[in-house]
Motif scaffolding. Structure first.
Motif, PDB file in Angstrom:
ATOM      1  N   VAL A 146      -6.428   2.158  -0.109  1.00 50.16           N
ATOM      2  CA  VAL A 146      -5.739   0.925   0.309  1.00 50.16           C
ATOM      3  C   VAL A 146      -6.592   0.125   1.299  1.00 50.16           C
ATOM      4  N   GLN A 147      -7.207   0.792   2.254  1.00 54.33           N
ATOM      5  CA  GLN A 147      -8.013   0.067   3.246  1.00 54.33           C
ATOM      6  C   GLN A 147      -9.507   0.048   2.897  1.00 54.33           C
ATOM      7  N   PHE A 190      -3.555   8.160   7.419  1.00 50.55           N
ATOM      8  CA  PHE A 190      -2.532   7.114   7.414  1.00 50.55           C
ATOM      9  C   PHE A 190      -2.327   6.658   5.980  1.00 50.55           C
ATOM     10  N   HIS A 191      -1.077   6.721   5.523  1.00 49.31           N
ATOM     11  CA  HIS A 191      -0.811   6.328   4.135  1.00 49.31           C
ATOM     12  C   HIS A 191       0.342   5.334   4.012  1.00 49.31           C
ATOM     13  N   GLY A 217       0.819  -1.207   0.000  1.00 45.69           N
ATOM     14  CA  GLY A 217       0.000   0.000   0.000  1.00 45.69           C
ATOM     15  C   GLY A 217       0.853   1.258   0.000  1.00 45.69           C
ATOM     16  N   ALA A 218       1.910   1.246   0.816  1.00 44.47           N
ATOM     17  CA  ALA A 218       2.780   2.431   0.892  1.00 44.47           C
ATOM     18  C   ALA A 218       3.394   2.717  -0.479  1.00 44.47           C
ATOM     19  N   LYS A 245      -4.256  -4.213  -0.194  1.00 44.83           N
ATOM     20  CA  LYS A 245      -5.019  -5.075   0.710  1.00 44.83           C
ATOM     21  C   LYS A 245      -5.973  -6.042  -0.003  1.00 44.83           C
TER      22      LYS A 245
HETATM   23  C1  LIG Z   1      -5.189   3.893   3.891  1.00 46.07           C
HETATM   24  C2  LIG Z   1      -3.876   3.173   3.898  1.00 46.07           C
HETATM   25  N1  LIG Z   1      -2.913   3.566   3.058  1.00 46.07           N
HETATM   26  C3  LIG Z   1      -1.728   2.934   3.009  1.00 46.07           C
HETATM   27  C4  LIG Z   1      -1.455   1.872   3.835  1.00 46.07           C
HETATM   28  C5  LIG Z   1      -0.114   1.189   3.779  1.00 46.07           C
HETATM   29  O1  LIG Z   1      -0.229  -0.079   3.233  1.00 46.07           O
HETATM   30  P1  LIG Z   1       0.947  -1.159   3.448  1.00 46.07           P
HETATM   31  O2  LIG Z   1       0.937  -1.509   4.891  1.00 46.07           O
HETATM   32  O3  LIG Z   1       0.571  -2.287   2.545  1.00 46.07           O
HETATM   33  O4  LIG Z   1       2.204  -0.488   3.027  1.00 46.07           O
HETATM   34  C6  LIG Z   1      -2.424   1.418   4.722  1.00 46.07           C
HETATM   35  C7  LIG Z   1      -2.159   0.280   5.622  1.00 46.07           C
HETATM   36  O5  LIG Z   1      -2.834  -0.003   6.563  1.00 46.07           O
HETATM   37  C8  LIG Z   1      -3.679   2.086   4.762  1.00 46.07           C
HETATM   38  O6  LIG Z   1      -4.643   1.708   5.593  1.00 46.07           O
END
Ligand SMILES: Cc1ncc(COP(=O)(O)O)c(C=O)c1O
Length: 432
Positions: free
Chosen positions: A242-243, A149-150, A121-122, A269
């Motif tokens: 992502v979520q 949160f990203h 996700g990041a 996800k």
């Molecule tokens: C909205 C959002 N963006 C980005 C991420 C980051 O994803 P990852 O943990 O796969 O890097 C998350 C993880 O929980 C998230 O909820």
């Protein structure tokens, strides 16, 4: 299956493995104190001791179809005799990559006709930001929201405000401006524009339903205002899905609930791989300007993502998520009316949360629910989120709420304190 806890938690086998894991695991994360076995069905899974848990965390929304879903088991069987299973897929293509791209394009908002697969996700967020600021030499900062949160990679965490632990100690970050996550956001963005000028703003990044930050659902006015301003000033509007994305809110994308189209989206996800999604013209023309060795290369992940989208379509899971989410929230509101320490029931589709009166009570309740076989996650200040798999039904929802109600009552007794091995692993859920 039904919840059945037959050992102390963690059980003896898990305890041994957890100690070994804790010693070696560099992330110092606070894992749930059990180890998964291969057994499970629907919303339930067995740990290696044979305890049966009801999963209302869905591995942080990354397990949309629960355990041993027959459609997904067939996918795994298909690849049983194949190796490698992972390819350097941007450079050495596999058909699964193309199949998922084509299927994904059937559910993306109109005009978003292109995607780049990566690993997390990041990374999807980072690439969304990269394609937004590329070749714009005056860009000085990006804009995000309180509670955001990203992800935890360096650029992504520059736009994380949900909790200090993620950003503490990192003096070097991409500059940001932070807007309130409420109906004044548009006015605040205009103030930034007036002070700084539009060319300095690289992008505005938002979760339409905030995840980690508290399952806060954006108001329509806020999103409409932000979209109007970003369009007017030609500032790329990134929706981080992502979520909340891939069906959880009852629409394919959380932003679809607002009839708004972003310029760029990040997904991961539920999709099983990560994707930066946009119009083809927004991606760099030059070969290799964005890429990744493993991007679009794990064929089981790609095939799983494809099967998940097809199953959501075939089984009508979008409307099911809306219906079950509405039922879950209605039941939570009834509980809220009778238990004063519960407040602020909120959510959209199968993305729901409530707050408890204090952080200690919240943490105690998460632990107590776990001891009684229900896996939950915290969020925001003193919130608990309920993220069941899309195949959840009324009976599992009722079962989960019975466990929650009892846990809240038990933990509210004066002087309540958890004891035993569990406290070494999750008593205070310090990182959450
Ligand atoms: C909205 C959002 N963006 C980005 C991420 C980051 O994803 P990852 O943990 O796969 O890097 C998350 C993880 O929980 C998230 O909820």
């Amino acid at each position: 299956m039904k919840i059945k806890i037959k050992t102390k938690l963690p059980g003896p086998k898990s305890l041994n493995l957890l100690k070994r894991l804790k010693k070696l695991n560099g992330s110092n994360s606070v894992p749930y104190p059990y180890f998964h076995s291969k057994e499970g069905e629907g919303c339930y899974f067995k740990d290696i001791e044979g305890n049966i848990f009801l999963d209302f965390a869905s591995q942080i929304a990354s397990n949309p179809l629960g355990y041993n879903h027959p459609n997904l088991s067939k996918v795994v069987e298909r690849y049983a005799k194949r190796s490698p299973i992972k390819y350097a897929g941007q450079d050495f293509p596999v058909k699964e990559h193309l199949d998922l791209l084509e299927e994904l394009m059937t559910i993306t908002p109109k005009g978003m006709d292109s995607a780049f697969f990566i690993n997390s996700g990041a990374e999807a967020v980072e690439n969304a930001m990269k394609i937004s600021i590329r070749n714009k030499n005056n860009v000085e900062f990006g804009v995000c929201f309180h509670g955001s949160f990203h992800g935890r990679s360096l650029a992504a965490l520059s736009f994380v405000t949900s909790k200090q632990i993620y950003t503490k100690g990192y003096g070097l970050k991409i500059p940001s401006r932070i807007l309130p996550f409420n109906e004044t956001a548009g006015d605040e963005l205009l103030k930034v524009l007036n002070q700084e000028g539009s060319s300095k703003i690289g992008f505005v990044i938002m979760e339409a339903v905030q995840g980690e930050g508290g399952y806060n659902v954006a108001k329509h006015k806020m999103i409409k205002d932000i979209r109007k301003i970003t369009k007017q000033y030609k500032i790329p509007f990134i929706c981080d899905e992502v979520q909340a994305g891939m069906g959880r809110t009852g629409k394919w994308w959380a932003i679809d609930n607002y009839n708004v189209k972003p310029d760029v989206m990040s997904s991961a996800k539920a999709l099983q791989v990560a994707a930066t999604i946009s119009n083809k013209k927004n991606f760099p023309n030059e070969e290799g300007a964005i890429s990744s060795t493993w991007g679009g290369g794990h064929i089981i992940d790609l095939a799983m993502g494809l099967e998940i989208i097809k199953t959501i379509k075939k089984d009508g899971l979008l409307s099911r998520n809306k219906k079950n989410g509405d039922y879950l929230r209605k039941r939570l509101v009834e509980i809220e009316e009778n238990i004063p320490v519960i407040s602020n029931v909120r959510g959209l589709g199968l993305m729901n949360a409530f707050d408890l009166k204090t952080v200690k009570l919240r943490n105690d309740v998460v632990v107590e629910c776990f001891k009684n076989g229900l896996v939950l996650l915290s969020c925001g200040g003193s919130g608990i989120r309920l993220i069941p798999p899309y195949i959840v039904g009324k009976s599992e929802i009722d079962e989960s709420l019975d466990v929650i109600k009892k846990a809240v009552e038990d933990c509210s007794v004066k002087g309540f304190k958890h004891k035993g091995n569990i406290c070494d692993f999750m008593s205070c859920l310090k990182e959450q």
